[in-house]
Design a protein around this motif. Sequence first.
Motif, PDB file in Angstrom:
ATOM      1  N   ARG A  78      35.231   7.234  38.888  1.00 46.39           N
ATOM      2  CA  ARG A  78      35.564   7.428  40.297  1.00 46.39           C
ATOM      3  C   ARG A  78      36.728   8.400  40.427  1.00 46.39           C
ATOM      4  NH1 ARG A  78      36.382   2.026  42.430  1.00 46.39           N
ATOM      5  NH2 ARG A  78      38.604   2.428  42.292  1.00 46.39           N
ATOM      6  N   LEU A  79      37.665   8.237  39.506  1.00 47.24           N
ATOM      7  CA  LEU A  79      38.822   9.133  39.553  1.00 47.24           C
ATOM      8  C   LEU A  79      38.406  10.578  39.351  1.00 47.24           C
ATOM      9  CD1 LEU A  79      41.889   8.825  39.815  1.00 47.24           C
ATOM     10  CD2 LEU A  79      42.011   8.839  37.344  1.00 47.24           C
ATOM     11  N   THR A  80      37.507  10.788  38.385  1.00 47.13           N
ATOM     12  CA  THR A  80      37.032  12.153  38.153  1.00 47.13           C
ATOM     13  C   THR A  80      36.398  12.723  39.410  1.00 47.13           C
ATOM     14  OG1 THR A  80      36.480  11.397  35.924  1.00 47.13           O
ATOM     15  CG2 THR A  80      35.760  13.593  36.569  1.00 47.13           C
ATOM     16  N   TYR A  81      35.544  11.889  40.061  1.00 45.23           N
ATOM     17  CA  TYR A  81      34.889  12.400  41.259  1.00 45.23           C
ATOM     18  C   TYR A  81      35.907  12.738  42.343  1.00 45.23           C
ATOM     19  CZ  TYR A  81      30.421  10.826  39.412  1.00 45.23           C
ATOM     20  OH  TYR A  81      29.309  10.639  38.651  1.00 45.23           O
ATOM     21  N   VAL A  82      36.890  11.847  42.480  1.00 47.25           N
ATOM     22  CA  VAL A  82      37.878  12.060  43.557  1.00 47.25           C
ATOM     23  C   VAL A  82      38.675  13.334  43.312  1.00 47.25           C
ATOM     24  CG1 VAL A  82      40.019  11.193  44.540  1.00 47.25           C
ATOM     25  CG2 VAL A  82      38.108   9.658  44.233  1.00 47.25           C
ATOM     26  N   VAL A  83      39.131  13.472  42.068  1.00 45.76           N
ATOM     27  CA  VAL A  83      39.936  14.674  41.779  1.00 45.76           C
ATOM     28  C   VAL A  83      39.086  15.928  41.923  1.00 45.76           C
ATOM     29  CG1 VAL A  83      41.143  15.947  39.973  1.00 45.76           C
ATOM     30  CG2 VAL A  83      41.612  13.519  40.306  1.00 45.76           C
ATOM     31  N   GLY A  84      37.859  15.864  41.379  1.00 42.41           N
ATOM     32  CA  GLY A  84      36.979  17.026  41.502  1.00 42.41           C
ATOM     33  C   GLY A  84      36.702  17.355  42.954  1.00 42.41           C
ATOM     34  N   GLY A  85      36.472  16.306  43.741  1.00 43.92           N
ATOM     35  CA  GLY A  85      36.208  16.535  45.151  1.00 43.92           C
ATOM     36  C   GLY A  85      37.403  17.135  45.866  1.00 43.92           C
ATOM     37  N   ALA A  86      38.587  16.626  45.522  1.00 42.24           N
ATOM     38  CA  ALA A  86      39.780  17.156  46.191  1.00 42.24           C
ATOM     39  C   ALA A  86      40.000  18.625  45.840  1.00 42.24           C
ATOM     40  CB  ALA A  86      41.015  16.335  45.792  1.00 42.24           C
ATOM     41  N   VAL A  87      39.840  18.932  44.549  1.00 45.49           N
ATOM     42  CA  VAL A  87      40.026  20.345  44.148  1.00 45.49           C
ATOM     43  C   VAL A  87      38.990  21.237  44.823  1.00 45.49           C
ATOM     44  CG1 VAL A  87      39.857  21.935  42.214  1.00 45.49           C
ATOM     45  CG2 VAL A  87      41.165  19.839  41.974  1.00 45.49           C
ATOM     46  N   GLY A  88      37.748  20.765  44.794  1.00 50.82           N
ATOM     47  CA  GLY A  88      36.698  21.548  45.446  1.00 50.82           C
ATOM     48  C   GLY A  88      36.944  21.726  46.928  1.00 50.82           C
ATOM     49  N   GLY A  89      37.362  20.621  47.559  1.00 48.13           N
ATOM     50  CA  GLY A  89      37.661  20.708  48.989  1.00 48.13           C
ATOM     51  C   GLY A  89      38.780  21.675  49.276  1.00 48.13           C
ATOM     52  N   SER A  90      39.824  21.640  48.441  1.00 49.19           N
ATOM     53  CA  SER A  90      40.954  22.559  48.662  1.00 49.19           C
ATOM     54  C   SER A  90      40.502  24.005  48.550  1.00 49.19           C
ATOM     55  CB  SER A  90      42.059  22.307  47.627  1.00 49.19           C
ATOM     56  OG  SER A  90      42.468  20.984  47.669  1.00 49.19           O
ATOM     57  N   VAL A  91      39.692  24.265  47.516  1.00 53.83           N
ATOM     58  CA  VAL A  91      39.228  25.655  47.338  1.00 53.83           C
ATOM     59  C   VAL A  91      38.424  26.100  48.552  1.00 53.83           C
ATOM     60  CG1 VAL A  91      37.697  27.092  45.992  1.00 53.83           C
ATOM     61  CG2 VAL A  91      39.311  25.615  44.838  1.00 53.83           C
ATOM     62  N   LEU A  92      37.571  25.195  49.037  1.00 56.19           N
ATOM     63  CA  LEU A  92      36.766  25.561  50.211  1.00 56.19           C
ATOM     64  C   LEU A  92      37.648  25.842  51.421  1.00 56.19           C
ATOM     65  CD1 LEU A  92      33.668  23.204  50.085  1.00 56.19           C
ATOM     66  CD2 LEU A  92      33.736  25.683  49.827  1.00 56.19           C
ATOM     67  N   VAL A  93      38.635  24.948  51.613  1.00 54.30           N
ATOM     68  CA  VAL A  93      39.525  25.138  52.773  1.00 54.30           C
ATOM     69  C   VAL A  93      40.274  26.460  52.641  1.00 54.30           C
ATOM     70  CG1 VAL A  93      41.654  24.305  53.808  1.00 54.30           C
ATOM     71  CG2 VAL A  93      39.803  22.720  53.355  1.00 54.30           C
ATOM     72  N   LEU A  94      40.733  26.750  51.423  1.00 56.16           N
ATOM     73  CA  LEU A  94      41.467  28.004  51.220  1.00 56.16           C
ATOM     74  C   LEU A  94      40.580  29.210  51.492  1.00 56.16           C
ATOM     75  CD1 LEU A  94      43.645  27.304  48.076  1.00 56.16           C
ATOM     76  CD2 LEU A  94      44.435  27.993  50.328  1.00 56.16           C
ATOM     77  N   ILE A  95      39.357  29.153  50.963  1.00 59.23           N
ATOM     78  CA  ILE A  95      38.452  30.276  51.194  1.00 59.23           C
ATOM     79  C   ILE A  95      38.215  30.446  52.693  1.00 59.23           C
ATOM     80  CG2 ILE A  95      36.084  31.083  50.899  1.00 59.23           C
ATOM     81  CD1 ILE A  95      36.115  29.934  48.116  1.00 59.23           C
ATOM     82  N   GLY A  96      38.041  29.303  53.371  1.00 53.86           N
ATOM     83  CA  GLY A  96      37.832  29.372  54.812  1.00 53.86           C
ATOM     84  C   GLY A  96      39.012  29.997  55.531  1.00 53.86           C
ATOM     85  N   LEU A  97      40.220  29.561  55.163  1.00 52.15           N
ATOM     86  CA  LEU A  97      41.402  30.093  55.845  1.00 52.15           C
ATOM     87  C   LEU A  97      41.579  31.582  55.568  1.00 52.15           C
ATOM     88  CD1 LEU A  97      44.017  27.240  55.341  1.00 52.15           C
ATOM     89  CD2 LEU A  97      42.833  27.870  57.430  1.00 52.15           C
TER      90      LEU A  97
END
Lengths: 186, 313
Positions: free
Chosen positions: B59-78
């Motif tokens: 679960r931890l792996t998924y959460v961290v992976g999701g957070a990193v992925g989400g951050s990258v997406l948000v950054l690309i969007g911004l």
Amino acid sequence: MRPALLVFTGFATVALLSACKREQRQFSVPNQAAEMVEAIPVSPLQPGGQTTQTVVKNEYEENAYAMSQGQHLFRAFNCNGCHSSGGGGGMGPPLIDQKWIYGSQPEQIFATIVQGRPNGMPSFRGKIPEYQVWQLVAYVRSMSGLVSSAAAPSREDRMKAQPPASSMPKEQPTSSSMPKPAEIPM
Amino acid sequence: MLDPAGRQARLISHIWWVFFWTTFIIYVAVLAFMVISLIRRRVAEKDGLAVTPISAERRLTYVVGGAVGGSVLVLIGLISFDFYTGHRVYSLQDPNAVSVNVVGHQWWWEIQYDAKVTSNIVTTANELHLPVGRPVLLNLASRDVIHSLWIPNLLGKKDLIPGHETQTWLRADRAGTYFGQCAEFCGVQHAHMRFVVTAEPSDKFEAWLAAQRLTAPDPSTYQQNHGRQVFLTNSCVMCHTVQGTIARAKLGPDLTHIASRPMIAAGTAQNTRTNLSQWILDPGHFKPGVNMPQNNISRNDLNDLVSYLETLK
């Protein structure tokens, strides 16, 4: 304290004290009328022999800001229109050489600017405030290297063919131009 | 909070709010996770060591992976939105735009309205009039050091760099009076280098422009005439222009219509008789270090001079 350290401190103090005028900036200079200009001789030819001339020290010659302002005013008031941007002369005589028709001392240059001179030098009395004339005097003297290179502007405002004033070689003013025998008009 | 009155400012305020809310949400989420981790029960212990079951690791792996992925997406969007906004801010094009040359001096603004016919060119100082809704092209240049044009309600900061002329577009969408400010340190009076921007309907703008094209009127009273004499025989004439007289120097602001300006000294003081008299006598009182010198003229001469300047509407 060790004697060497004491000597060093003494030298450092003296050096710092003498250099501190370079960066002083005086705003709100009161505007005085230039009355002393009438008594300035501009030639060594005087009846009754040469009297001792009181030398007026232009303290702007140790002040980098004043000379930088002089550099700005030189172009602003169109001095470069006759003397050219580098001071090389054109319609007017060059300012970077050793020949000074009306004297190279600060008060003599001041008189030249304020009174005007024959053959085209206008009189700027009442038009340029006195402290700005002294700034121009300091800059004009720096153009032929007559000013301490520690204070002269080391960067030109615009592209020029001459090196900046702090690296100009010093042109020792020759004695005032006495006409040679063949030049005296008959 | 932000008060955009023009196209550029509106685009900038959009991206500002997008960034604000995005980062606000992320900030709240991070704080929440931190609080949760502080108050959560500890995991089961075995032999004094905390044990993490395999499922929790995954679960931890998924959460961290999701957070990193989400951050990258948000950054690309911004970043994409940033590029898009930047392009739109500067992409206003109109061949019939009003063309204005803005030249920065230490420490005042020279504003010149271009015209196809040379006699229609208008030169003024420290004030910018804009027609509402029409694009305006600003040609930016500098006479001495780097300045920066900034009208908070209308336009972001754009530098005026000596030797490098640039352009920017501007459009005011709402009538009103705004202030502009120099935004790049340019010397001792950088803080007092402001200008007034007046956005008005197109017909009022044209009327203003037409009035600015007129030369100075002849003085009508003795005081005004004497005032003009004082102007032309003192050092004023070395730096200022009054169109219609012999004063045509370009070092200082053009004074042909000084009486119609709301402020003097580049937005430092209101344009009143008292302020103008004090400014002429000692500009260093308002702006120490300014290039304009003190003027030793008698009270009588000063009164007449100001009376003359008040006729220059």
